[in-house]
Write a protein that holds these residues in place. Structure first.
Motif, PDB file in Angstrom:
ATOM      1  N   PHE A   1      34.590 -38.695  30.187  1.00 42.73           N
ATOM      2  CA  PHE A   1      33.807 -39.376  29.144  1.00 42.73           C
ATOM      3  C   PHE A   1      34.383 -39.056  27.600  1.00 42.73           C
ATOM      4  O   PHE A   1      34.359 -39.971  26.908  1.00 42.73           O
ATOM      5  CB  PHE A   1      32.335 -38.752  29.375  1.00 42.73           C
ATOM      6  N   TYR A   2      34.569 -37.862  27.520  1.00 42.08           N
ATOM      7  CA  TYR A   2      34.884 -37.336  26.020  1.00 42.08           C
ATOM      8  C   TYR A   2      36.365 -38.154  25.704  1.00 42.08           C
ATOM      9  O   TYR A   2      36.436 -38.522  24.472  1.00 42.08           O
ATOM     10  CB  TYR A   2      35.144 -35.839  26.176  1.00 42.08           C
ATOM     11  N   TYR A   3      37.122 -37.962  26.445  1.00 38.30           N
ATOM     12  CA  TYR A   3      38.657 -38.654  25.975  1.00 38.30           C
ATOM     13  C   TYR A   3      38.642 -40.141  26.072  1.00 38.30           C
ATOM     14  O   TYR A   3      39.602 -40.507  25.581  1.00 38.30           O
ATOM     15  CB  TYR A   3      39.850 -37.969  27.023  1.00 38.30           C
ATOM     16  N   SER A   4      37.386 -40.667  26.298  1.00 31.50           N
ATOM     17  CA  SER A   4      37.293 -42.271  26.078  1.00 31.50           C
ATOM     18  C   SER A   4      37.143 -42.452  24.865  1.00 31.50           C
ATOM     19  O   SER A   4      37.414 -43.691  24.506  1.00 31.50           O
ATOM     20  CB  SER A   4      36.306 -42.593  27.220  1.00 31.50           C
ATOM     21  N   PHE A   5      36.617 -41.531  23.914  1.00 29.99           N
ATOM     22  CA  PHE A   5      36.273 -42.190  22.740  1.00 29.99           C
ATOM     23  C   PHE A   5      36.507 -41.054  21.469  1.00 29.99           C
ATOM     24  O   PHE A   5      36.901 -41.231  20.256  1.00 29.99           O
ATOM     25  CB  PHE A   5      34.825 -42.112  22.418  1.00 29.99           C
ATOM     26  N   SER A   6      36.999 -39.854  22.156  1.00 28.07           N
ATOM     27  CA  SER A   6      37.362 -38.746  21.023  1.00 28.07           C
ATOM     28  C   SER A   6      38.587 -38.979  20.292  1.00 28.07           C
ATOM     29  O   SER A   6      38.533 -38.628  18.836  1.00 28.07           O
ATOM     30  CB  SER A   6      37.252 -37.453  21.567  1.00 28.07           C
ATOM     31  N   PRO A   7      39.626 -39.585  20.630  1.00 29.09           N
ATOM     32  CA  PRO A   7      40.966 -39.807  19.912  1.00 29.09           C
ATOM     33  C   PRO A   7      40.660 -40.795  18.766  1.00 29.09           C
ATOM     34  O   PRO A   7      40.974 -40.653  17.569  1.00 29.09           O
ATOM     35  CB  PRO A   7      41.806 -40.434  20.914  1.00 29.09           C
ATOM     36  N   SER A   8      39.788 -42.144  19.070  1.00 26.24           N
ATOM     37  CA  SER A   8      39.229 -42.836  17.792  1.00 26.24           C
ATOM     38  C   SER A   8      38.252 -42.097  16.916  1.00 26.24           C
ATOM     39  O   SER A   8      38.658 -42.371  15.536  1.00 26.24           O
ATOM     40  CB  SER A   8      38.493 -43.968  18.243  1.00 26.24           C
ATOM     41  N   VAL A   9      37.562 -41.294  17.330  1.00 25.06           N
ATOM     42  CA  VAL A   9      36.806 -40.351  16.340  1.00 25.06           C
ATOM     43  C   VAL A   9      37.373 -39.580  15.526  1.00 25.06           C
ATOM     44  O   VAL A   9      37.400 -39.570  14.315  1.00 25.06           O
ATOM     45  CB  VAL A   9      35.457 -39.779  16.833  1.00 25.06           C
ATOM     46  N   ALA A  10      38.475 -38.828  16.143  1.00 19.89           N
ATOM     47  CA  ALA A  10      39.402 -37.795  15.504  1.00 19.89           C
ATOM     48  C   ALA A  10      40.206 -38.631  14.391  1.00 19.89           C
ATOM     49  O   ALA A  10      40.348 -38.110  13.298  1.00 19.89           O
ATOM     50  CB  ALA A  10      40.207 -37.077  16.693  1.00 19.89           C
ATOM     51  N   ASP A  11      40.858 -39.938  14.819  1.00 22.57           N
ATOM     52  CA  ASP A  11      41.519 -40.450  13.942  1.00 22.57           C
ATOM     53  C   ASP A  11      40.983 -41.004  12.718  1.00 22.57           C
ATOM     54  O   ASP A  11      41.277 -40.946  11.399  1.00 22.57           O
ATOM     55  CB  ASP A  11      42.317 -41.771  14.321  1.00 22.57           C
ATOM     56  N   LEU A  12      39.431 -41.634  13.033  1.00 24.46           N
ATOM     57  CA  LEU A  12      38.671 -41.951  11.897  1.00 24.46           C
ATOM     58  C   LEU A  12      38.263 -40.594  10.986  1.00 24.46           C
ATOM     59  O   LEU A  12      38.294 -40.723   9.607  1.00 24.46           O
ATOM     60  CB  LEU A  12      37.587 -42.494  12.148  1.00 24.46           C
ATOM     61  N   GLU A  13      38.082 -39.386  11.562  1.00 22.95           N
ATOM     62  CA  GLU A  13      37.591 -38.403  10.680  1.00 22.95           C
ATOM     63  C   GLU A  13      38.936 -38.122   9.665  1.00 22.95           C
ATOM     64  O   GLU A  13      38.991 -37.655   8.468  1.00 22.95           O
ATOM     65  CB  GLU A  13      37.648 -37.120  11.311  1.00 22.95           C
ATOM     66  N   ARG A  14      40.231 -38.219  10.271  1.00 24.52           N
ATOM     67  CA  ARG A  14      41.453 -37.964   9.351  1.00 24.52           C
ATOM     68  C   ARG A  14      41.615 -38.840   8.333  1.00 24.52           C
ATOM     69  O   ARG A  14      42.291 -38.586   7.226  1.00 24.52           O
ATOM     70  CB  ARG A  14      42.635 -38.076  10.161  1.00 24.52           C
ATOM     71  N   GLN A  15      41.301 -40.242   8.386  1.00 20.35           N
ATOM     72  CA  GLN A  15      41.402 -41.063   7.185  1.00 20.35           C
ATOM     73  C   GLN A  15      40.069 -41.319   6.366  1.00 20.35           C
ATOM     74  O   GLN A  15      40.455 -41.574   5.311  1.00 20.35           O
ATOM     75  CB  GLN A  15      41.311 -42.622   8.034  1.00 20.35           C
ATOM     76  N   ASN A  16      38.903 -40.605   6.962  1.00 23.54           N
ATOM     77  CA  ASN A  16      37.856 -40.749   6.047  1.00 23.54           C
ATOM     78  C   ASN A  16      37.348 -39.336   5.956  1.00 23.54           C
ATOM     79  O   ASN A  16      36.425 -38.954   6.641  1.00 23.54           O
ATOM     80  CB  ASN A  16      36.889 -41.864   6.670  1.00 23.54           C
ATOM     81  N   PRO A  17      37.454 -38.739   4.784  1.00 28.37           N
ATOM     82  CA  PRO A  17      36.774 -37.540   4.511  1.00 28.37           C
ATOM     83  C   PRO A  17      35.279 -37.570   4.597  1.00 28.37           C
ATOM     84  O   PRO A  17      34.566 -36.550   4.991  1.00 28.37           O
ATOM     85  CB  PRO A  17      37.313 -37.167   2.885  1.00 28.37           C
ATOM     86  N   LEU A  18      34.657 -38.397   4.093  1.00 23.07           N
ATOM     87  CA  LEU A  18      33.182 -38.552   4.335  1.00 23.07           C
ATOM     88  C   LEU A  18      32.635 -38.738   5.704  1.00 23.07           C
ATOM     89  O   LEU A  18      31.571 -37.792   5.891  1.00 23.07           O
ATOM     90  CB  LEU A  18      32.500 -39.903   3.517  1.00 23.07           C
ATOM     91  N   PHE A  19      33.242 -39.473   6.340  1.00 17.18           N
ATOM     92  CA  PHE A  19      32.937 -39.407   7.926  1.00 17.18           C
ATOM     93  C   PHE A  19      33.232 -38.171   8.507  1.00 17.18           C
ATOM     94  O   PHE A  19      32.359 -37.395   9.339  1.00 17.18           O
ATOM     95  CB  PHE A  19      33.696 -40.520   8.485  1.00 17.18           C
ATOM     96  N   ARG A  20      34.369 -37.390   8.157  1.00 17.39           N
ATOM     97  CA  ARG A  20      34.735 -35.975   8.498  1.00 17.39           C
ATOM     98  C   ARG A  20      33.353 -34.945   8.184  1.00 17.39           C
ATOM     99  O   ARG A  20      32.962 -34.204   9.299  1.00 17.39           O
ATOM    100  CB  ARG A  20      35.788 -35.537   8.137  1.00 17.39           C
ATOM    101  N   GLU A  21      32.818 -34.986   7.130  1.00 17.96           N
ATOM    102  CA  GLU A  21      31.753 -34.320   6.541  1.00 17.96           C
ATOM    103  C   GLU A  21      30.304 -34.520   7.484  1.00 17.96           C
ATOM    104  O   GLU A  21      29.554 -33.859   7.848  1.00 17.96           O
ATOM    105  CB  GLU A  21      31.256 -34.401   5.225  1.00 17.96           C
ATOM    106  N   ILE A  22      30.272 -36.011   7.753  1.00 17.58           N
ATOM    107  CA  ILE A  22      28.929 -36.593   8.619  1.00 17.58           C
ATOM    108  C   ILE A  22      28.909 -35.948   9.881  1.00 17.58           C
ATOM    109  O   ILE A  22      28.263 -35.284  10.387  1.00 17.58           O
ATOM    110  CB  ILE A  22      29.071 -37.834   8.602  1.00 17.58           C
TER     111      ILE A  22
END
Length: 255
Positions: free
Chosen positions: A176-197
């Motif tokens: 389950f985790y690896y079905s979405f975690s790469p996308s979330v991690a990539d978005l965190e690297r691109q968006n500091p605000l999302f990373r803080e959320i």
């Protein structure tokens, strides 16, 4: 940074000038078939791709070099994709040497990753022990050596994998985790605000999970009991408490 593989490993160079991400395509390489090794050089301050890096790469299996060392090479984009053929199953050492940044030479800095090819790697997807894989936490806190990431790894390897219930749970959870975690991690690297959320969101969960690192679990029943208790606690934090707060706010508004 696009999604490239299911498992991204990140480590700092020995002097800490850069963080280095590696991943493979496919995530679990097959011996004697060409795989792609992707390398991203990350600025540890900005958490963004570091452009213009001079580097070398070597892949070693049991002290035998199977790839490289490539000549000193320059990447203007800070991201590299290399074709690699892993000839045997087992642990491979991937060593990256950095000799320059932004057209300025610097004393050689190195970082070495361990990549397991074959059955051990395939088992990682099903929940076997591995050295990385906490993609969201790593992206949130900036590095695999962050205390929060180490805590999750210790929980996984030192607690959950010591019981059959925990191992079974991790098997299903990883799929389950690896079905979405790469996308979330990539978005965190691109968006500091999302990373803080994300950081604000997962911090309570990390605090409750840390309980398992400080209790003695001697049986499957105890593992199940603690697991259910922490699950219910998190349900209360993330769902029950907000629902009660919303109801009280609505009541005040109506009154």
């Amino acid at each position: 940074m696009p999604v490239f593989a299911q498992e991204i490993q990140q480590l700092p160079t020995d002097k800490g000038t850069l963080l280095v991400d590696i991943s493979t395509e496919p995530a679990n390489p097959i011996t004697d078939q060409q795989s792609k090794l992707k390398i991203d050089f990350i600025n540890p301050v900005t958490k963004k791709i570091q452009e213009h890096v001079d580097y070398k790469v070597t892949v070693v299996k049991d002290e035998s070099t199977i790839f490289g060392p490539i000549p000193l090479t320059h990447t203007s984009t800070g991201s590299v994709t290399l074709p690699v053929v892993f000839r045997e199953n087992g642990e491979h050492k991937i060593t990256i040497e950095i000799e320059g940044i932004l057209f300025k030479p610097l004393p050689t800095e190195t970082v070495t990753f361990t990549k397991t090819i074959g059955m051990a790697t395939a088992q990682t997807t099903n929940g076997a022990k591995d050295g990385g894989g906490c993609l969201i936490a790593t992206a949130t806190f900036g590095t695999e050596i962050a205390p929060q990431v180490q805590q999750l790894r210790e929980l996984r390897d030192g607690v959950l994998y010591n019981t059959s219930i925990g191992t079974t749970f991790m098997s299903g959870f990883n799929e389950f985790y690896y079905s979405f975690s790469p996308s979330v991690a990539d978005l965190e690297r691109q968006n500091p605000l999302f990373r803080e959320i994300v950081k604000t969101t997962i911090t309570p969960m990390l605090s409750t999970l840390s309980i398992l690192n400080y209790v003695d679990i001697d049986s499957e029943q105890e593992m199940l009991g603690y697991g259910i208790g922490i699950l219910l606690f998190n349900v209360g934090i993330y769902f029950v408490a907000p629902a009660i707060a919303i109801l009280k706010i609505r009541q005040k508004i109506q009154n």
